[in-house]
Write an enzyme that holds these catalytic residues in place. Structure first.
Site, PDB file in Angstrom:
ATOM      1  CG  HIS A  63      -1.886   1.142   1.237  1.00  9.80           C
ATOM      2  ND1 HIS A  63      -2.162   1.899   2.353  1.00  9.80           N
ATOM      3  CD2 HIS A  63      -2.659   1.639   0.246  1.00  9.80           C
ATOM      4  CE1 HIS A  63      -3.066   2.826   2.047  1.00  9.80           C
ATOM      5  NE2 HIS A  63      -3.381   2.688   0.785  1.00  9.80           N
ATOM      6  CG  HIS A  64       3.313   2.674  -2.560  1.00 12.26           C
ATOM      7  ND1 HIS A  64       3.986   2.533  -3.754  1.00 12.26           N
ATOM      8  CD2 HIS A  64       4.014   1.946  -1.651  1.00 12.26           C
ATOM      9  CE1 HIS A  64       5.032   1.734  -3.572  1.00 12.26           C
ATOM     10  NE2 HIS A  64       5.067   1.363  -2.316  1.00 12.26           N
TER      11      HIS A  64
ATOM     12  CD  GLU B 121      -8.208   7.363  -2.184  1.00 13.59           C
ATOM     13  OE1 GLU B 121      -7.018   7.111  -2.408  1.00 13.59           O
ATOM     14  OE2 GLU B 121      -8.933   6.645  -1.468  1.00 13.59           O
TER      15      GLU B 121
ATOM     16  CD  GLU C 251     -11.832   4.373  -3.590  1.00 14.49           C
ATOM     17  OE1 GLU C 251     -12.409   3.994  -2.584  1.00 14.49           O
ATOM     18  OE2 GLU C 251     -10.942   5.257  -3.564  1.00 14.49           O
TER      19      GLU C 251
ATOM     20  CD  GLU D 224     -13.233   4.382   0.898  1.00 20.14           C
ATOM     21  OE1 GLU D 224     -12.261   3.914   1.493  1.00 20.14           O
ATOM     22  OE2 GLU D 224     -13.143   5.326   0.100  1.00 20.14           O
TER      23      GLU D 224
END
Lengths: 693, 693
Positions: free
Chosen positions: A402-403, A473, A491, A497
């Site tokens: 995850h970045h 995002e 996404e 979420e």
């Protein structure tokens, strides 16, 4: 497989130029004649295009053109200097996808325009007319009169024939995570719609009349029309400014820090502006127009690109069991917790384990417009990545990196090589990127040209390191996964979420709209698979909830296409429903074929897909807040063969509000002759696995 | 060497707080009592400082404070909650410099301020009082009331007691390459001064009343006062906004793309705001106040950092012999041409050969705000860098790399690692960076916080690769070469290249002002050594010319301090004056000691320096447009020793306008008793080498 190269086979040239007094028109129809494109050039030099579908007006005459800030010039009047046309019919194979091969059958018309006035500037507009719509782009050939230029405004218009009802989200330069609104064009009020959205942390609204593309219109005469773009490269995102009186949308490009839209150098081209049209909602969902307008893959050896399913250290942070940051004692991504996920993934056959909150920096990552937040290579001291990657490898599982950039993209670009090298060293080949927060370079937006360039740079650099990419995002996809098939998913819309968002959450209809809008551009990492619906599991004060039944959560693995599918819930929640989990374990993530069986935006979607290289089919059906009964003809199955169907369906008393966990699992023998009645509860769904006997 | 650690030896505590009705004052004098600092805090909460020097008012009571845009608050009224003081007397050795050791002797007063109102914010102002002035900075300790914050405005004031005459350049966020103006404060008109400058390609002027720091004031009562800053890190450059009625300057920080000035996180601190004062112009030039306010070197092993002299493929592009770009047939940086420079350097003992225009991209590098201009690793096909670095190495010479960013800093930061790795591979250990053009990230300025951070990142990354740095078009230095001694020099002012600028050029006085202004911050890569004065050598239409005599060009190697000194002219021009070239061959670039023998800003500068580790001295004397006779006492020489002085002096009939090339070289035996009469022609100079016998 028929493969005819572009321009080599101009099979049909239906272009005819007729100079009638002061109006020159050129027409071109689609291969099946359903779509008709007409270009007009009047005496004052305005160039317009219009589109009809089976004789019905789709786009009324609509203008083309530009305003440049450098050189300072308005390019909206032209004379047509030449036209060129061709027919293309070729078939290509995506690295992965909803189908194993895609036909690109279109007619092309390239119209070369000379700008009126003394500038000497030449612009080419290239139209491609498909059976399901039109794509066109502007091309600025290398020329003496134009080298470097700055786009101040694009004047492309999309004029509707009537006050259609449309599915839209507010124009916003920094987020696309809105619920869709469904109103007539004349009723659009982007600001008041946006103001109802209390759970979006960063908004950059543009005005009451600015909405985003893709926009879906549903006309009174039965057409479904999508306004969108394809192959967004080196250009800002196209939003749409609405003129309610004229029922006209005009391109609203996203500005940079100083208000410019795009810096270009000839030869240059815009993305394709697309109008997809059909009289069947289902056909819109199977359109390959966007993909066909993108360039072929630049990755010559894609053998390392693998669709996959994964679980992850993620949802438990959302629902309050754990935290991303280490400071407060509930750090999720510690070695022991992540081992639990690795064990779970190994036991139930998931390929990957996403781990968020693994690296130092989360204590003040959001809301400060801080540049040096994360370094992407320093785990928290309680997270032993070395030992975990080794542990995962022994169990046949991979950790997913995850970045989170927190929008600080200058920082990420500086560190990207080191970050990817670290992944390679750890044997990690998939990264989820995140862009939560205001962008740095300050003044840029998530959707501005510079950021569009950034997303592409990440995809390119990731490919150099043989890394698969899942961007969150980011700006919404426009089919670039054809060109960069390691860019597996984004996404770029309101994802699962938001089930935990207090105000509006995810409405039952949301997932029936996504396929008609956001998903026309590419796979979405929606993260379905929630098995617990009241989200007060770890925080009894919470009133947030998932607005589906459990069966619908399963069906989403089919209706929301992605080659990266997360099973988003917690291991302990899955352990309580191992029978339902079985569908997620079984479901494929890459497909030979896809059939859109039934669909209506805002109401329902039913899709069947055939697993890549296998004889099994999977079917998903979802509905909105209304219960529905459907009868599904299984005529897509191999004739004469028997299939064992395992149905994961809403129980008779299921209801997203009152009884979401009520599901039944049953097995049936079916054939291509079977007409399968299914009942979808309110907010419900049905998932079916079909195994050829 | 006396080294007393900060705060460990508070030898003298002269701080006395006296609450007289509504005014609290705290005073601190310099170790020698010449400078007196007085802090006032009145009943409304305003905090002021004032400075006097030997009883003369230097700075009248001047306010302190901030406006933040986040949290939104104005911090200009405070109560003093505590004070802390100490005395420091320590000596440190720079890696290279004008002197081999530097004494840091000051008294320190840290005043902790509580903001009035409900914010609860605490700010500390740390003052250091030296014998030649005061430095102070704001410190924002880590505290509950303040973590991340955004500076909208800094309210630091510098109020003068009278309408002084000052040397100033126009406030400009993107360039400092102006000629100096010398006017009373009340006569400042930055815009009209800037408008006279036709040869500066990119200007970002701020207003008629905004000028740059360092600013030099010359008071009617005989003081020289410099307003400047030290240790500019993570903060924008401080320009100065002038209130002509109040004779008050207020900090004008450089904004970013959205108008903010600085993004900070506690614990944070501003750069030091500095007021250097003396009644002797010469003392201003030997001030080490700026260096003493910078942090010690972060480079633990500086053995690879070597002051050097170099020639280069550069001036011939300026004067029209060659071009940077390859396209038009006069490409300077081809293998054969560069060999000529390498041969010349080897023959005459130069360490390096700068090569500009070596890499692809120059065809459209300027004026387009283009992002992907250079990649810093691709030589033009006619430039064989591999063979040249090998050739140079055999001859004991090193090529100096050139990284012109054209202002596209996002591009440079992305590629910097690869660029430095390429240098290392080629055995190149010095880089000249360039920032010509508008900055990308668009909306940032050369002097904004983000760019200040960039220059530091380059210095840090260069150090990682053991690379020495010479930055052009960067913000002006503030003594950071103490902390990053591989950051050898900057341009950051109007340098010798402006000799070829058609409009104003380099006036004869310019080089007598630089030491009092720009050079207080650090070494300048001015590139002296021009031996041909009419610049029509390759283009007979040119009327540009060098406004010095040849002897003055030699003297500049002493008066303009830099550990990187270029001999800027062409080999063929040097070959015609090999006797004069001898001085450049002999002159040192690193020093054990420096004596400012005579100086008056705008008029003349005479400096003697002792070569590092040697007994030789070198002396340079320059004058403005007026001829001058000086008598130089050589009392800095070792007593009782004889020195052979080689004088490179203006011939009797020399004159920068009519006879610039008239010089004489003579040898004399001298001692510390000798008083040496020298004549400086109009625009002339004198360079002397003194070799101990």
């Amino acid at each position: 497989m028929l493969t005819v190269r572009h321009f080599l086979a101009a099979v049909l040239f239906v272009c005819h130029a007729s100079i009638l007094h002061a109006q020159q028109t050129i027409s071109m129809s689609s291969p099946d004649k359903a779509v008709l494109l007409t270009i007009g050039n009047n005496s004052t030099g305005n160039v317009t295009y219009r589109i009809s579908y089976k004789g019905k007006n789709v786009i009324e005459p609509s203008g083309l053109g530009f305003v440049f800030s450098k050189p300072q010039i308005t390019l909206t009047t032209f004379s047509i200097t030449s036209t060129d046309s061709s027919t293309v019919d070729q078939t290509w194979k995506p690295v992965w996808g909803e189908v194993s091969q895609i036909r690109d059958h279109h007619k092309e018309l390239a119209v070369t325009l000379a700008a009126k006035g003394s500038s000497g500037i030449s612009v080419r507009v290239r139209f491609r007319v498909f059976n399901d719509g039109v794509g066109f782009r502007y091309e600025f050939p290398q020329q003496k009169a134009l080298t470097h230029f700055v786009v101040d405004d694009e004047k492309t218009q999309f004029t509707f024939a009537a006050d259609h009802k449309t599915f839209w989200i507010p124009g916003d330069y920094d987020t696309n995570e809105y619920l869709y609104n469904f109103t007539r064009l004349s009723e659009v009020d982007a600001l008041s719609a946006a103001n109802k959205e209390k759970d979006i942390a960063l908004k950059s609204l543009v005005g009451a009349d600015v909405i985003q593309s893709p926009l879906l219109a549903k006309t009174a005469d039965g057409l479904y029309v999508s306004i969108f773009e394809a192959a967004l490269i080196n250009y800002p995102v196209m939003h749409l400014r609405l003129d309610k009186k004229a029922l006209r949308l005009t391109a609203q490009l996203v500005p940079d820090a100083v208000g410019n839209k795009a810096y270009l150098q000839t030869p240059a081209q815009t993305p394709w502006r697309t109008i997809i049209v059909s009289d069947k909602a289902t056909d819109l969902l199977s359109s390959k127009l966007i993909l066909n307008l993108n360039e072929p893959s630049v990755i010559t050896d894609p053998s390392w690109i693998k669709p996959q399913k994964f679980v992850g250290m993620w949802w438990e942070m959302h629902i309050g069991k754990a935290n991303w940051e280490k400071a407060n004692g509930k750090h999720g991504a510690n070695t022991q917790n992540v081992k639990t996920y690795i064990d779970f993934a190994a036991k139930y056959g998931f390929d990957g384990v996403l781990v968020e909150g693994w690296n130092v920096g989360w204590e003040d990552w959001f809301g400060n417009w801080k540049e040096n937040v994360f370094d992407f290579v320093t785990p928290y001291p309680d997270y032993n990545l070395d030992s975990l990657t080794a542990y995962a490898q022994r169990k046949g599982v991979r950790i997913i990196m995850h970045h989170e950039t927190s929008g600080s993209v200058t920082n990420y670009e500086r560190r990207m090589d080191a970050a990817f090298q670290y992944m390679v060293k750890e044997g990690i080949n998939t990264v989820k990127t995140g862009y939560v927060g205001r962008i740095i370079p300050r003044g840029e937006h998530h959707d501005s040209q510079w950021m569009v360039g950034h997303y592409q740079r990440v995809a390119e650099k990731a490919a150099q390191y043989r890394i698969m990419l899942d961007s969150h995002e980011s700006s919404r996809p426009t089919g670039l996964h054809r060109t960069y098939p390691n860019w597996m998913a984004s996404e770029a819309a309101r994802g699962s979420e938001f089930n935990n968002a207090p105000t509006l959450g995810i409405t039952p209809e949301h997932t029936t709209i996504l396929p008609f809008t956001r998903m026309l551009g590419g796979p979405m990492d929606f993260t379905p698979g929630l098995f617990r619906f009241k989200l007060n599991q770890f925080d009894s004060t919470r009133t947030t909830r998932v607005r589906t039944t459990l069966a619908k959560q399963l069906a989403l693995y089919i209706t929301i296409y992605s080659p990266l599918q997360m099973a988003a819930d917690l291991p302990e929640n899955y352990e309580k429903h191992l029978d339902a989990l079985q569908f997620i374990r079984d479901v494929a993530v890459d497909w030979d074929d896809t059939k859109i069986l039934a669909a209506e935006p805002g109401d329902y979607v039913t899709i069947a897909r055939k697993a890549k290289g296998k004889t099994d089919w999977f079917l998903g059906a979802i509905t909105d807040e209304n219960s529905r009964d459907q009868t599904i003809a299984l005529d897509f199955l191999d004739p004469g063969k028997t299939y064992e169907a395992t149905l994961y369906r809403d129980a008779a008393n299921a209801d997203w509000q009152t009884n979401p966990e009520a599901y039944t699992i049953e097995k049936k023998q079916v054939t291509s002759q079977t007409r399968l009645p299914i009942h979808l509860a309110k907010g419900g769904g049905c998932a079916i696995r079909l195994v050829r006997q």
